[in-house]
Design a protein around this motif. Structure first.
Motif, mmCIF file in Angstrom:
data_model
loop_
_atom_site.group_PDB
_atom_site.id
_atom_site.type_symbol
_atom_site.label_atom_id
_atom_site.label_comp_id
_atom_site.label_asym_id
_atom_site.label_seq_id
_atom_site.Cartn_x
_atom_site.Cartn_y
_atom_site.Cartn_z
ATOM 1 N N GLY A 1 0.808 -1.216 0.000
ATOM 2 C CA GLY A 1 0.000 0.000 0.000
ATOM 3 C C GLY A 1 0.836 1.258 0.000
ATOM 4 O O GLY A 1 0.402 2.303 0.475
ATOM 5 N N ALA A 2 2.061 1.178 -0.532
ATOM 6 C CA ALA A 2 2.972 2.320 -0.558
ATOM 7 C C ALA A 2 2.421 3.434 -1.435
ATOM 8 O O ALA A 2 1.693 3.191 -2.393
ATOM 9 N N GLY A 3 2.764 4.643 -1.085
ATOM 10 C CA GLY A 3 2.353 5.789 -1.874
ATOM 11 C C GLY A 3 2.385 7.070 -1.067
ATOM 12 O O GLY A 3 2.979 7.121 0.007
ATOM 13 N N TRP A 4 1.707 8.071 -1.589
ATOM 14 C CA TRP A 4 1.741 9.408 -1.023
ATOM 15 C C TRP A 4 0.358 9.869 -0.597
ATOM 16 O O TRP A 4 -0.622 9.552 -1.247
ATOM 17 N N THR A 5 0.316 10.618 0.488
ATOM 18 C CA THR A 5 -0.909 11.232 0.981
ATOM 19 C C THR A 5 -0.604 12.690 1.340
ATOM 20 O O THR A 5 0.560 13.068 1.468
ATOM 21 N N LEU A 6 -1.652 13.458 1.516
ATOM 22 C CA LEU A 6 -1.478 14.822 1.995
ATOM 23 C C LEU A 6 -1.316 14.809 3.509
ATOM 24 O O LEU A 6 -1.932 13.996 4.196
ATOM 25 N N SER A 7 -0.520 15.718 4.025
ATOM 26 C CA SER A 7 -0.364 15.854 5.475
ATOM 27 C C SER A 7 -1.480 16.689 6.087
ATOM 28 O O SER A 7 -1.733 16.613 7.277
ATOM 29 N N ARG A 8 -2.104 17.508 5.255
ATOM 30 C CA ARG A 8 -3.243 18.317 5.698
ATOM 31 C C ARG A 8 -4.177 18.541 4.521
ATOM 32 O O ARG A 8 -3.844 18.235 3.388
ATOM 33 N N GLU A 9 -5.324 19.077 4.804
ATOM 34 C CA GLU A 9 -6.324 19.315 3.763
ATOM 35 C C GLU A 9 -5.828 20.347 2.749
ATOM 36 O O GLU A 9 -5.034 21.228 3.093
ATOM 37 N N LEU A 10 -6.337 20.248 1.531
ATOM 38 C CA LEU A 10 -5.979 21.220 0.494
ATOM 39 C C LEU A 10 -6.279 22.650 0.935
ATOM 40 O O LEU A 10 -5.538 23.576 0.607
ATOM 41 N N SER A 11 -7.345 22.828 1.693
ATOM 42 C CA SER A 11 -7.723 24.170 2.151
ATOM 43 C C SER A 11 -6.738 24.733 3.181
ATOM 44 O O SER A 11 -6.750 25.931 3.455
ATOM 45 N N ALA A 12 -5.890 23.894 3.723
ATOM 46 C CA ALA A 12 -4.912 24.330 4.723
ATOM 47 C C ALA A 12 -3.498 24.440 4.152
ATOM 48 O O ALA A 12 -2.540 24.664 4.888
ATOM 49 N N ILE A 13 -3.373 24.296 2.832
ATOM 50 C CA ILE A 13 -2.071 24.419 2.177
ATOM 51 C C ILE A 13 -2.152 25.577 1.188
ATOM 52 O O ILE A 13 -2.957 25.554 0.261
ATOM 53 N N THR A 14 -1.325 26.595 1.403
ATOM 54 C CA THR A 14 -1.300 27.728 0.477
ATOM 55 C C THR A 14 -0.199 27.518 -0.566
ATOM 56 O O THR A 14 0.737 26.722 -0.368
ATOM 57 N N LEU A 15 -0.314 28.254 -1.644
ATOM 58 C CA LEU A 15 0.757 28.214 -2.644
ATOM 59 C C LEU A 15 2.061 28.740 -2.051
ATOM 60 O O LEU A 15 3.140 28.325 -2.472
ATOM 61 N N LEU A 16 1.981 29.606 -1.050
ATOM 62 C CA LEU A 16 3.197 30.063 -0.378
ATOM 63 C C LEU A 16 3.858 28.905 0.360
ATOM 64 O O LEU A 16 5.086 28.758 0.331
ATOM 65 N N ASP A 17 3.063 28.045 1.001
ATOM 66 C CA ASP A 17 3.623 26.866 1.667
ATOM 67 C C ASP A 17 4.389 26.007 0.662
ATOM 68 O O ASP A 17 5.498 25.539 0.944
ATOM 69 N N VAL A 18 3.785 25.795 -0.488
ATOM 70 C CA VAL A 18 4.396 24.966 -1.524
ATOM 71 C C VAL A 18 5.647 25.648 -2.060
ATOM 72 O O VAL A 18 6.706 25.014 -2.202
ATOM 73 N N TYR A 19 5.549 26.930 -2.339
ATOM 74 C CA TYR A 19 6.683 27.704 -2.838
ATOM 75 C C TYR A 19 7.874 27.606 -1.887
ATOM 76 O O TYR A 19 9.005 27.334 -2.304
ATOM 77 N N GLU A 20 7.621 27.822 -0.608
ATOM 78 C CA GLU A 20 8.711 27.780 0.368
ATOM 79 C C GLU A 20 9.314 26.384 0.498
ATOM 80 O O GLU A 20 10.480 26.243 0.840
ATOM 81 N N ALA A 21 8.532 25.353 0.196
ATOM 82 C CA ALA A 21 9.031 23.985 0.278
ATOM 83 C C ALA A 21 9.944 23.626 -0.889
ATOM 84 O O ALA A 21 10.872 22.832 -0.720
ATOM 85 N N VAL A 22 9.690 24.197 -2.055
ATOM 86 C CA VAL A 22 10.427 23.745 -3.243
ATOM 87 C C VAL A 22 11.362 24.780 -3.854
ATOM 88 O O VAL A 22 12.163 24.443 -4.722
ATOM 89 N N GLU A 23 11.273 26.016 -3.429
ATOM 90 C CA GLU A 23 12.146 27.047 -3.989
ATOM 91 C C GLU A 23 13.105 27.533 -2.910
ATOM 92 O O GLU A 23 12.718 27.740 -1.781
ATOM 93 N N SER A 24 14.339 27.718 -3.309
ATOM 94 C CA SER A 24 15.310 28.232 -2.340
ATOM 95 C C SER A 24 15.848 29.570 -2.838
ATOM 96 O O SER A 24 16.065 29.760 -4.031
ATOM 97 N N GLY A 25 16.021 30.461 -1.926
ATOM 98 C CA GLY A 25 16.597 31.744 -2.270
ATOM 99 C C GLY A 25 15.605 32.710 -2.868
ATOM 100 O O GLY A 25 14.434 32.406 -3.065
ATOM 101 N N PRO A 26 16.099 33.893 -3.169
ATOM 102 C CA PRO A 26 15.236 34.939 -3.714
ATOM 103 C C PRO A 26 14.868 34.667 -5.173
ATOM 104 O O PRO A 26 15.482 33.844 -5.846
ATOM 105 N N ILE A 27 13.868 35.385 -5.661
ATOM 106 C CA ILE A 27 13.437 35.257 -7.049
ATOM 107 C C ILE A 27 14.509 35.795 -7.989
ATOM 108 O O ILE A 27 14.853 35.171 -8.982
ATOM 109 N N PHE A 28 15.016 36.964 -7.667
ATOM 110 C CA PHE A 28 16.044 37.615 -8.473
ATOM 111 C C PHE A 28 17.313 37.763 -7.652
ATOM 112 O O PHE A 28 17.264 37.871 -6.432
ATOM 113 N N ALA A 29 18.429 37.798 -8.328
ATOM 114 C CA ALA A 29 19.714 37.956 -7.652
ATOM 115 C C ALA A 29 20.458 39.150 -8.242
ATOM 116 O O ALA A 29 20.213 39.552 -9.378
ATOM 117 N N LEU A 30 21.352 39.673 -7.450
ATOM 118 C CA LEU A 30 22.233 40.726 -7.937
ATOM 119 C C LEU A 30 23.406 40.079 -8.682
ATOM 120 O O LEU A 30 23.443 38.854 -8.845
#
Length: 143
Positions: free
Chosen positions: A64-93
């Motif tokens: 029964g291996a696989g993936w599940t959500l840790s919380r409801e979709l309504s409790a996950i913002t795109l900011l949460d996802v962004y912070e999980a997968v993106e590192s550093g600033p959008i633009f750099a000097l």
């Protein structure tokens, strides 16, 4: 320069898992998610591992291996996802320090930093105001 799609793929994967679970399934496999995203399951597993570290997804091993959500979709913002997968600033000097004796070289860093900080704040505000539930509802309306 190509655009980064990590946020989009991560939001796609989590939204897909959420809909799959709502339809009565316990876990989603990386192969199933990869089919929807049209990518290799290894790409999905690596991305979901980052999302698991951020507390957005869980994994099961063995039967029964696989993936599940840790919380409801309504409790996950795109900011949460962004912070999980993106590192550093959008633009750099510059990678190397500009000529400080040049008027532009001396002032470009502070000038661009002010602009970039404003863009970053706007982006974070917009992402924080959108949940994956919102994304799913938009997806279902478009289908």
């Amino acid at each position: 320069m190509s655009a980064n799609s990590r946020l989009t793929v991560a939001a796609h994967a989590l939204t897909w898992i959420g809909l799959y679970q709502r339809r009565g399934h316990e876990v989603a496999t990386s192969e199933q998610i990869a089919t929807s995203v049209n990518t290799n399951p290894v790409v999905i597993r690596r991305l979901l591992a980052e999302l698991r570290k951020a507390g957005l997804a869980d994994s099961r091993r063995g039967a029964g291996a696989g993936w599940t959500l840790s919380r409801e979709l309504s409790a996950i913002t795109l900011l949460d996802v962004y912070e999980a997968v993106e590192s550093g600033p959008i633009f750099a000097l510059h990678r190397s320090t500009p000529d400080a004796q040049c008027v532009v070289g001396h002032g470009i860093g502070p000038a661009m930093t002010a602009v970039y900080d404003g863009i970053e704040a706007t982006l974070r505000k917009e992402l924080a105001g959108t949940t994956l539930e919102d994304v799913l509802q938009d997806v279902l309306r478009a289908a």
